[in-house]
Design a protein around this motif. Structure first.
Motif, PDB file in Angstrom:
ATOM      1  N   TYR A  65      11.925 -19.304 -31.255  1.00  0.00           N
ATOM      2  CA  TYR A  65      11.173 -20.102 -30.290  1.00  0.00           C
ATOM      3  C   TYR A  65      11.040 -21.519 -30.824  1.00  0.00           C
ATOM      4  O   TYR A  65      11.033 -21.752 -32.039  1.00  0.00           O
ATOM      5  N   LEU A 122       9.450 -25.629 -29.974  1.00  0.00           N
ATOM      6  CA  LEU A 122       8.386 -26.388 -29.308  1.00  0.00           C
ATOM      7  C   LEU A 122       8.592 -27.865 -29.550  1.00  0.00           C
ATOM      8  O   LEU A 122       9.210 -28.279 -30.537  1.00  0.00           O
ATOM      9  N   TYR A 182       6.173 -31.347 -29.812  1.00  0.00           N
ATOM     10  CA  TYR A 182       4.837 -31.904 -29.926  1.00  0.00           C
ATOM     11  C   TYR A 182       4.942 -33.424 -29.837  1.00  0.00           C
ATOM     12  O   TYR A 182       5.921 -34.024 -30.263  1.00  0.00           O
ATOM     13  N   PHE A 214       0.611 -30.294 -28.178  1.00  0.00           N
ATOM     14  CA  PHE A 214       1.693 -29.471 -27.642  1.00  0.00           C
ATOM     15  C   PHE A 214       2.191 -30.035 -26.320  1.00  0.00           C
ATOM     16  O   PHE A 214       1.407 -30.444 -25.455  1.00  0.00           O
ATOM     17  N   SER A 245       7.547 -25.725 -24.596  1.00  0.00           N
ATOM     18  CA  SER A 245       8.188 -24.789 -25.510  1.00  0.00           C
ATOM     19  C   SER A 245       9.306 -24.049 -24.793  1.00  0.00           C
ATOM     20  O   SER A 245       9.419 -24.087 -23.563  1.00  0.00           O
ATOM     21  N   SER A 270       9.832 -18.298 -35.985  1.00  0.00           N
ATOM     22  CA  SER A 270      10.519 -17.020 -35.961  1.00  0.00           C
ATOM     23  C   SER A 270       9.493 -15.922 -35.744  1.00  0.00           C
ATOM     24  O   SER A 270       8.569 -15.782 -36.543  1.00  0.00           O
ATOM     25  N   THR A 271       9.650 -15.153 -34.664  1.00  0.00           N
ATOM     26  CA  THR A 271       8.684 -14.106 -34.337  1.00  0.00           C
ATOM     27  C   THR A 271       8.540 -13.101 -35.475  1.00  0.00           C
ATOM     28  O   THR A 271       7.462 -12.637 -35.778  1.00  0.00           O
ATOM     29  N   GLY A 317       6.632 -14.403 -39.592  1.00  0.00           N
ATOM     30  CA  GLY A 317       5.314 -14.979 -39.790  1.00  0.00           C
ATOM     31  C   GLY A 317       4.994 -15.949 -38.683  1.00  0.00           C
ATOM     32  O   GLY A 317       5.716 -16.080 -37.700  1.00  0.00           O
ATOM     33  N   ASN A 318       3.903 -16.643 -38.838  1.00  0.00           N
ATOM     34  CA  ASN A 318       3.417 -17.476 -37.749  1.00  0.00           C
ATOM     35  C   ASN A 318       3.518 -18.961 -38.019  1.00  0.00           C
ATOM     36  O   ASN A 318       2.927 -19.763 -37.318  1.00  0.00           O
ATOM     37  N   LEU A 352       5.246 -22.710 -38.256  1.00  0.00           N
ATOM     38  CA  LEU A 352       6.239 -23.537 -37.606  1.00  0.00           C
ATOM     39  C   LEU A 352       6.895 -24.445 -38.629  1.00  0.00           C
ATOM     40  O   LEU A 352       6.245 -24.906 -39.563  1.00  0.00           O
ATOM     41  N   SER A 400      -2.207 -14.631 -31.900  1.00  0.00           N
ATOM     42  CA  SER A 400      -1.944 -14.256 -33.289  1.00  0.00           C
ATOM     43  C   SER A 400      -0.481 -13.935 -33.557  1.00  0.00           C
ATOM     44  O   SER A 400      -0.148 -13.343 -34.555  1.00  0.00           O
ATOM     45  N   GLY A 401       0.397 -14.326 -32.680  1.00  0.00           N
ATOM     46  CA  GLY A 401       1.791 -14.065 -32.996  1.00  0.00           C
ATOM     47  C   GLY A 401       2.759 -14.666 -31.998  1.00  0.00           C
ATOM     48  O   GLY A 401       2.431 -14.872 -30.840  1.00  0.00           O
ATOM     49  N   GLY A 402       3.981 -14.932 -32.446  1.00  0.00           N
ATOM     50  CA  GLY A 402       5.077 -15.307 -31.584  1.00  0.00           C
ATOM     51  C   GLY A 402       4.954 -16.661 -30.931  1.00  0.00           C
ATOM     52  O   GLY A 402       4.294 -17.557 -31.431  1.00  0.00           O
ATOM     53  N   LEU A 403       5.594 -16.802 -29.771  1.00  0.00           N
ATOM     54  CA  LEU A 403       5.684 -18.090 -29.100  1.00  0.00           C
ATOM     55  C   LEU A 403       4.305 -18.659 -28.823  1.00  0.00           C
ATOM     56  O   LEU A 403       4.072 -19.845 -28.971  1.00  0.00           O
ATOM     57  N   THR A 428       1.673 -18.375 -30.460  1.00  0.00           N
ATOM     58  CA  THR A 428       1.072 -18.947 -31.662  1.00  0.00           C
ATOM     59  C   THR A 428       1.546 -20.368 -31.863  1.00  0.00           C
ATOM     60  O   THR A 428       0.842 -21.189 -32.422  1.00  0.00           O
ATOM     61  N   GLY A 429       2.744 -20.661 -31.427  1.00  0.00           N
ATOM     62  CA  GLY A 429       3.272 -21.989 -31.625  1.00  0.00           C
ATOM     63  C   GLY A 429       2.520 -23.046 -30.853  1.00  0.00           C
ATOM     64  O   GLY A 429       2.602 -24.228 -31.171  1.00  0.00           O
ATOM     65  N   GLU A 430       1.786 -22.656 -29.827  1.00  0.00           N
ATOM     66  CA  GLU A 430       1.045 -23.630 -29.050  1.00  0.00           C
ATOM     67  C   GLU A 430      -0.250 -23.920 -29.788  1.00  0.00           C
ATOM     68  O   GLU A 430      -1.322 -23.461 -29.434  1.00  0.00           O
TER      69      GLU A 430
END
Lengths: 113, 117
Positions: free
Chosen positions: A32, A34, A36, A46, A49, A94-95, A98-99, A101, B98-101, B103-105
């Protein structure tokens, strides 16, 4: 090792024309992406995305295109407005990884009257 | 408050001093991140909390850096024995998810600019 690259440090565009900001990545695990936007003395905000299952996502004047085979994405702003002048950061995640960016170094966009 | 709040906005420290940077995330946000942004660079990941649990601290550059979020809300980033290379803007961000796309926001604060002399 820069996993997310924005090779143009700056871009100048006339008001009303299209702005195209580019981003390349090397890590094939990213799924994913994004964009900014950052004004001076403020934190990034943001913008838009896209998931790797899509090749395009549109939100008003902003469209993000993803070319997975080329590991390339771009942000199109049309029409560009003076208020769009800011630094734009591309980021990837990457899903399964970890979380966090990973950000590029940014492109300074200037929209001129 | 309505957004992520960070303090102090500016901090000047002498080399060798300890500093503490505070982040107050958006109420109810599960995830909290710290990033370091050096001049002319993009933000670089430091550490991640989900509620009070520090799930990832792989980005902390050395054992002089320590972060905590004891009650799952406010977080503090502490830097011990500061060095000149620690000079940067430290950004805190939070997210409801808490996870994935999603979370990116992330919602970022304005940052704490640290200058080490």
């Amino acid at each position: 090792d820069q996993q997310v690259k924005q090779n143009s440090p700056s871009l100048s565009v006339q008001e009303g024309r299209i702005s195209i900001l580019n981003c390349d990545y090397t890590n094939s695990m990213f799924d994913y992406f994004l964009w900014y936007k950052k004004y001076p003395a403020e934190g990034p905000t943001f913008l838009i995305s896209i998931s790797s299952i899509k090749d395009k996502n549109e939100d008003g004047r902003f469209t993000v295109f993803l070319n997975k085979s080329a590991k390339h994405l771009s942000l199109h702003i049309v029409p560009s407005q003076p208020g769009d002048s800011a630094v734009y950061f591309c980021a990837a995640g990457s899903t399964g990884g970890g979380n966090k960016l990973t950000f590029g170094t940014g492109t300074q966009l200037k929209v001129e009257l | 408050g309505a957004g992520v709040s960070q303090s102090p906005r500016y901090k000047v420290a002498k080399r060798g001093q300890d500093v503490a940077l505070r982040c107050d995330p958006i109420s109810g946000h599960v995830s909290l991140f710290w990033y370091q942004q050096a001049l002319g660079q993009g933000p670089e990941f430091l550490t991640y909390f989900q509620n009070e649990a520090q799930l990832d601290k792989s980005g902390l550059p050395s054992d002089r850096f320590f972060a905590e979020r004891p009650e799952g809300s406010v977080s503090t980033l502490k830097i011990q024995r500061t060095q000149q290379e620690d000079s940067a803007v430290y950004l805190c961000a939070s997210s409801f998810h808490s996870g994935g796309l999603n979370t990116g926001e992330l919602f970022f604060g304005e940052g704490s600019r640290l200058t080490v002399l």
